[in-house]
Design a protein around this motif. Structure first.
Motif, PDB file in Angstrom:
ATOM      1  N   LEU A 444       0.821  -1.210   0.000  1.00  0.00           N
ATOM      2  CA  LEU A 444       0.000   0.000   0.000  1.00  0.00           C
ATOM      3  C   LEU A 444       0.854   1.259   0.000  1.00  0.00           C
ATOM      4  N   LEU A 445       2.003   1.241   0.693  1.00  0.00           N
ATOM      5  CA  LEU A 445       2.904   2.389   0.621  1.00  0.00           C
ATOM      6  C   LEU A 445       3.466   2.535  -0.784  1.00  0.00           C
ATOM      7  N   SER A 446       3.808   1.420  -1.419  1.00  0.00           N
ATOM      8  CA  SER A 446       4.291   1.469  -2.791  1.00  0.00           C
ATOM      9  C   SER A 446       3.231   2.061  -3.718  1.00  0.00           C
ATOM     10  N   ALA A 447       1.974   1.726  -3.480  1.00  0.00           N
ATOM     11  CA  ALA A 447       0.881   2.306  -4.269  1.00  0.00           C
ATOM     12  C   ALA A 447       0.810   3.813  -4.064  1.00  0.00           C
ATOM     13  N   ALA A 448       1.098   4.253  -2.847  1.00  0.00           N
ATOM     14  CA  ALA A 448       1.034   5.686  -2.547  1.00  0.00           C
ATOM     15  C   ALA A 448       2.149   6.459  -3.234  1.00  0.00           C
ATOM     16  N   VAL A 449       3.380   5.931  -3.184  1.00  0.00           N
ATOM     17  CA  VAL A 449       4.532   6.692  -3.688  1.00  0.00           C
ATOM     18  C   VAL A 449       4.914   6.334  -5.117  1.00  0.00           C
ATOM     19  N   GLY A 450       4.359   5.233  -5.635  1.00  0.00           N
ATOM     20  CA  GLY A 450       4.689   4.835  -6.992  1.00  0.00           C
ATOM     21  C   GLY A 450       6.111   4.375  -7.164  1.00  0.00           C
ATOM     22  N   ALA A 451       6.687   3.813  -6.107  1.00  0.00           N
ATOM     23  CA  ALA A 451       8.070   3.336  -6.138  1.00  0.00           C
ATOM     24  C   ALA A 451       8.165   2.056  -5.322  1.00  0.00           C
ATOM     25  N   PRO A 452       9.205   1.258  -5.540  1.00  0.00           N
ATOM     26  CA  PRO A 452       9.370   0.039  -4.749  1.00  0.00           C
ATOM     27  C   PRO A 452       9.580   0.360  -3.271  1.00  0.00           C
ATOM     28  N   VAL A 453       9.114  -0.528  -2.414  1.00  0.00           N
ATOM     29  CA  VAL A 453       9.306  -0.399  -0.970  1.00  0.00           C
ATOM     30  C   VAL A 453       9.945  -1.686  -0.464  1.00  0.00           C
ATOM     31  N   SER A 454      11.028  -1.539   0.287  1.00  0.00           N
ATOM     32  CA  SER A 454      11.740  -2.692   0.833  1.00  0.00           C
ATOM     33  C   SER A 454      11.592  -2.731   2.345  1.00  0.00           C
ATOM     34  N   VAL A 455      11.504  -3.919   2.881  1.00  0.00           N
ATOM     35  CA  VAL A 455      11.489  -4.124   4.331  1.00  0.00           C
ATOM     36  C   VAL A 455      12.573  -5.141   4.651  1.00  0.00           C
ATOM     37  N   MET A 456      13.495  -4.758   5.537  1.00  0.00           N
ATOM     38  CA  MET A 456      14.570  -5.656   5.928  1.00  0.00           C
ATOM     39  C   MET A 456      14.091  -6.640   6.982  1.00  0.00           C
ATOM     40  N   GLU A 457      14.792  -7.755   7.096  1.00  0.00           N
ATOM     41  CA  GLU A 457      14.420  -8.744   8.099  1.00  0.00           C
ATOM     42  C   GLU A 457      14.610  -8.205   9.510  1.00  0.00           C
ATOM     43  N   THR A 458      15.422  -7.155   9.668  1.00  0.00           N
ATOM     44  CA  THR A 458      15.638  -6.543  10.980  1.00  0.00           C
ATOM     45  C   THR A 458      14.696  -5.378  11.236  1.00  0.00           C
ATOM     46  N   ALA A 459      13.808  -5.058  10.275  1.00  0.00           N
ATOM     47  CA  ALA A 459      12.989  -3.856  10.397  1.00  0.00           C
ATOM     48  C   ALA A 459      12.060  -3.899  11.600  1.00  0.00           C
ATOM     49  N   GLY A 460      11.666  -5.086  12.021  1.00  0.00           N
ATOM     50  CA  GLY A 460      10.785  -5.199  13.167  1.00  0.00           C
ATOM     51  C   GLY A 460      11.406  -4.705  14.452  1.00  0.00           C
ATOM     52  N   GLU A 461      12.760  -4.663  14.503  1.00  0.00           N
ATOM     53  CA  GLU A 461      13.433  -4.175  15.699  1.00  0.00           C
ATOM     54  C   GLU A 461      13.319  -2.662  15.802  1.00  0.00           C
ATOM     55  N   GLY A 462      13.246  -1.971  14.652  1.00  0.00           N
ATOM     56  CA  GLY A 462      12.964  -0.554  14.630  1.00  0.00           C
ATOM     57  C   GLY A 462      13.993   0.328  15.313  1.00  0.00           C
ATOM     58  N   GLY A 463      13.470   1.418  15.930  1.00  0.00           N
ATOM     59  CA  GLY A 463      14.305   2.459  16.507  1.00  0.00           C
ATOM     60  C   GLY A 463      15.350   2.005  17.511  1.00  0.00           C
ATOM     61  N   PRO A 464      14.986   1.171  18.494  1.00  0.00           N
ATOM     62  CA  PRO A 464      16.000   0.769  19.468  1.00  0.00           C
ATOM     63  C   PRO A 464      17.153  -0.002  18.833  1.00  0.00           C
ATOM     64  N   TYR A 465      16.876  -0.743  17.773  1.00  0.00           N
ATOM     65  CA  TYR A 465      17.948  -1.417  17.042  1.00  0.00           C
ATOM     66  C   TYR A 465      18.839  -0.383  16.360  1.00  0.00           C
ATOM     67  N   GLY A 466      18.216   0.620  15.737  1.00  0.00           N
ATOM     68  CA  GLY A 466      18.996   1.694  15.138  1.00  0.00           C
ATOM     69  C   GLY A 466      19.862   2.403  16.160  1.00  0.00           C
ATOM     70  N   MET A 467      19.326   2.575  17.371  1.00  0.00           N
ATOM     71  CA  MET A 467      20.098   3.228  18.438  1.00  0.00           C
ATOM     72  C   MET A 467      21.259   2.351  18.870  1.00  0.00           C
ATOM     73  N   ALA A 468      21.043   1.046  18.932  1.00  0.00           N
ATOM     74  CA  ALA A 468      22.138   0.131  19.270  1.00  0.00           C
ATOM     75  C   ALA A 468      23.241   0.199  18.221  1.00  0.00           C
ATOM     76  N   LEU A 469      22.864   0.350  16.947  1.00  0.00           N
ATOM     77  CA  LEU A 469      23.870   0.466  15.892  1.00  0.00           C
ATOM     78  C   LEU A 469      24.680   1.750  16.048  1.00  0.00           C
ATOM     79  N   LEU A 470      24.021   2.839  16.442  1.00  0.00           N
ATOM     80  CA  LEU A 470      24.749   4.088  16.669  1.00  0.00           C
ATOM     81  C   LEU A 470      25.687   3.968  17.868  1.00  0.00           C
ATOM     82  N   ALA A 471      25.258   3.213  18.885  1.00  0.00           N
ATOM     83  CA  ALA A 471      26.135   2.979  20.038  1.00  0.00           C
ATOM     84  C   ALA A 471      27.329   2.118  19.626  1.00  0.00           C
TER      85      ALA A 471
END
Length: 530
Positions: A444-471
């Motif tokens: 549905l997001l791809s339908a909205a923007v008219g471009a491919p949308v990718s989801v990584m296998e780690t995407a469910g971890e979200g923000g706290p995972y991103g914060m761990a990567l910055l740490a």
């Protein structure tokens, strides 16, 4: 990771901790040396509407943090039998923006005003004009200037102005610092100096000089740091605040605290120029890393990556909250007829049902506005569901309507970015609860923007995972830029799924959006009469 290796890593302190204060959940993620999540803990919370202000109390903040950390520590112990005492590095992030002001004794002088408040329109418009730079209502500087315009009594006594992430980091380290991405949601950043824009700082100081306050803007703002820079260490007092059990040791290195926009970019490997991501949960926002200055648009915010690159951001206050309410209602019905369904099963069933609906939702319409929405110029919100007598009211169309409604405001903002500023969107990465059910949110997001949308296998971890990567980057950058570090040290072998919506989905979304925009006066009227 097997329990023996996990125990060895935990006992040797070869782990990284990322914690993020989201709008409805405080989540902690522990990673190993391969930047793979190995344990987690979470605490559900909710903002309060008190005296017309969306807020969380200090008790909410600290009890929630301690509960999330305790659950993480319990998860570690249950998996490998080890107590969490040493950690390689820690990072904190939170929902961006808002207003937390303290006096010299460190006392919070007014209740925390979160990003969700739309009470600073006068200040937002005035600062946008004098800076020639769009200053959204939710930004900290807009809250400060609105308080000045309102003549609030606490202003002469301000010693420190920060965000939620900056506040927590300060209490745990004693350091008044912010990552540049988070700081870019307080005050405009100059991406060349990777600091507050000095010309705008001077403009603001001149603007408020007649008030005669003892402070100038830089006196009360946090110091700006970029990803990888030292941001202090966990103090003895901080260790006890985080872990009242006393097991966690002090002295752990801390990275610059960031905002949820920056952690979302990091978690989706979207910090390089011309990459982009969409985070969709309680709120949703799109981040496109750009290589040129853009014009001033009320619907477009200019922020930065955690290493200071300029980012065009379309931020919407409302995304999944109204969906959650309807799913809760269907859950009550299921329970009433004896068909008990757990939350994951119920969400998956209803989200998948949306793919069976008409591409344009069969004439149904909804507005998911629990609070005001800057992109559509609404200071307040009222969730509304509407239909014409001949619309096709089916469960599939009903669910699709609410999912498209969650993306509609985002699409309005992105159309300005792509249409007026000619910013190309070649591919987006999605993360957040909206994408948890495979395929649905992506398509549905791809339908909205008219471009491919990718989801990584780690995407469910979200923000706290991103914060761990910055740490982890703070602990050892391997001598690389943040973009190169993520490419080579983190995401080189991470799997992702990419989907492109078909022409019918795209045409259907456009038809829905046209109906949505034409009927916006309906939502405006609802805020006035309900």
């Amino acid at each position: 990771m097997d329990s023996v290796k996990m125990r060895e890593a935990v006992e040797a302190g070869k782990t990284i901790l990322g914690i993020e204060f989201g709008s409805t959940r405080i989540k902690a993620v522990l990673t190993n040396e391969e930047n793979t999540p190995i344990a987690q803990g979470a605490h559900d919370w909710e903002n309060r509407l008190e005296n017309g202000i969306w807020t969380y109390t200090l008790e909410d903040i600290w009890s929630g943090l301690q509960d999330a950390y305790a659950k993480l520590a319990a998860d570690v112990k249950s998996q490998c039998g080890a107590s969490l005492k040493k950690i390689g590095a820690i990072g904190f992030s939170a929902m961006m923006h808002g207003y937390m002001v303290f006096d010299k004794e460190g006392t919070l002088m007014v209740p925390f005003r979160t990003w969700r408040n739309t009470i600073t329109q006068e200040a937002s418009e005035a600062l946008t004009k004098v800076f020639n730079f769009h200053v959204p209502q939710r930004w900290s500087i807009a809250h400060l200037y609105q308080a000045i315009l309102n003549g609030e009594e606490h202003l002469p006594r301000i010693d420190y102005l920060s965000t939620l992430a900056g506040y927590v980091h300060w209490k745990l380290t004693g350091k008044r610092v912010l990552g540049v991405g988070e700081a870019s949601g307080m005050f405009p950043i100059d991406s060349k100096t990777k600091d507050y824009d000095q010309n705008m700082v001077e403009t603001f100081d001149k603007l408020i000089a007649p008030k005669g306050y003892s402070w100038k803007l830089r006196d009360i703002l946090p110091q700006v740091l970029v990803a990888g820079e030292p941001a202090g260490n966990l103090t003895q007092e901080g260790a006890k605040l985080l872990d009242p059990s006393g097991e966690l040791e002090a002295g752990i290195p801390m990275c610059p605290p960031e905002g949820d926009a920056g952690t979302g970019m990091t978690a989706t490997n979207s910090v390089r120029v011309r990459t982009g991501n969409v985070s969709a949960g309680t709120s949703d926002f799109a981040m496109i890393v750009v290589d040129k200055l853009l014009g001033v648009h009320r619907e477009i915010d200019m922020v930065t990556t955690p290493d200071g690159a300029p980012v065009a951001m379309v931020h919407c206050n409302n995304c999944t909250s109204d969906i959650n309410a309807w799913v809760g209602l269907f859950g009550e019905f299921a329970s009433a007829i004896g068909a008990e369904l757990d939350a994951n099963t119920l969400y998956t069933l209803l989200f998948r049902k949306a793919l069976e609906g008409d591409a344009d939702c069969g004439g149904l319409l909804s507005y998911n506005y629990l609070s005001g929405e800057g992109v559509t110029d609404l200071d307040a919100g009222r969730p509304v569901f509407a239909r014409t007598p001949d619309a096709k009211l089916t469960l599939a169309n009903f669910m699709r309507t609410h999912l498209l409604s969650a993306l509609a405001t985002l699409k309005i903002g992105l159309d300005i970015l792509t249409g007026e500023e000619h910013v190309a969107i070649e591919k987006l990465y999605g993360h957040g609860g909206f994408f948890k059910t495979p395929e649905v949110g992506q398509r549905l997001l791809s339908a909205a923007v008219g471009a491919p949308v990718s989801v990584m296998e780690t995407a469910g971890e979200g923000g706290p995972y991103g914060m761990a990567l910055l740490a982890a980057y703070r602990l050892d950058s391997h001598g690389k830029s943040l973009a190169d570090f993520l490419d080579t040290e983190v995401f080189a072998n991470v799997k992702s799924v990419t989907l492109q919506a078909d022409a019918a989905d795209c045409t259907g979304f456009d038809a829905f959006l046209a109906r949505y925009q034409k009927a916006l006066p309906l939502e405006k009227t609802a805020t006035e009469v309900l």
